[in-house]
Design a protein around this motif. Sequence first.
Motif, short mmCIF file in Angstrom:
data_model
loop_
_atom_site.label_atom_id
_atom_site.label_comp_id
_atom_site.label_asym_id
_atom_site.label_seq_id
_atom_site.Cartn_x
_atom_site.Cartn_y
_atom_site.Cartn_z
N THR A 173 108.22 16.34 48.23
CA THR A 173 109.11 17.36 47.65
C THR A 173 110.33 17.62 48.53
O THR A 173 111.25 18.31 48.10
CB THR A 173 108.37 18.69 47.38
N VAL A 199 115.18 14.17 47.33
CA VAL A 199 115.75 14.00 45.98
C VAL A 199 115.69 12.51 45.71
O VAL A 199 116.12 11.70 46.54
CB VAL A 199 117.20 14.50 45.91
N ASP A 200 115.14 12.15 44.57
CA ASP A 200 115.06 10.74 44.19
C ASP A 200 115.27 10.64 42.70
O ASP A 200 114.38 10.94 41.91
CB ASP A 200 113.70 10.16 44.59
N ASN A 201 116.48 10.28 42.32
CA ASN A 201 116.77 10.11 40.89
C ASN A 201 117.70 8.91 40.73
O ASN A 201 118.00 8.22 41.70
CB ASN A 201 117.37 11.39 40.30
N GLU A 202 118.16 8.68 39.53
CA GLU A 202 118.99 7.50 39.27
C GLU A 202 120.35 7.57 39.98
O GLU A 202 121.01 6.56 40.15
CB GLU A 202 119.17 7.25 37.77
N LYS A 203 120.74 8.74 40.44
CA LYS A 203 122.05 8.89 41.10
C LYS A 203 121.95 8.90 42.62
O LYS A 203 122.90 8.50 43.29
CB LYS A 203 122.73 10.17 40.63
N GLU A 204 120.85 9.40 43.17
CA GLU A 204 120.78 9.50 44.62
C GLU A 204 119.35 9.52 45.13
O GLU A 204 118.42 9.89 44.43
CB GLU A 204 121.51 10.75 45.11
N PHE A 205 119.22 9.11 46.38
CA PHE A 205 117.99 9.26 47.14
C PHE A 205 118.40 9.90 48.46
O PHE A 205 119.27 9.40 49.17
CB PHE A 205 117.31 7.93 47.41
N ASN A 224 106.96 8.74 49.33
CA ASN A 224 106.29 8.06 48.22
C ASN A 224 105.23 7.05 48.67
O ASN A 224 105.02 6.04 48.00
CB ASN A 224 107.33 7.39 47.32
#
Length: 110
Positions: A53, A56-62, A12
């Motif tokens: 890509t 994984v980057d979301n509210e549950k895990e990176f 990012n």
Amino acid sequence: MIKTIRLLLEYNTYCIWLYDEDDEIIDNDNPPEWDSDIELTNAFMAVSDLYDTFFVDNEKEFMFIGCPDMETAQKLKDLFVTALDILNKKNNGKYIIKNDVSFDNLFVEK
């Protein structure tokens, strides 16, 4: 004053890091004289966007999930070579370019 351009793949972020003569980070962007250079920006954004890509980057895990296949790995390498070529032509010896991009760890052991 910018002395070194460091190339580095980080999630990012833009691939270009600017350092002064004391090796202190100045910015994570194109040098000011190339700030509006669309060709350079688009070339390095293509590298960054593809590299992102692999996470994984979301509210549950990176998590780094790695490159999906050899074709994607080759595409990333090709995009980087193109971007580096553009940078080298524009630079023409003005800045030290430190290339810390490695393609050795693109895949996750399964």
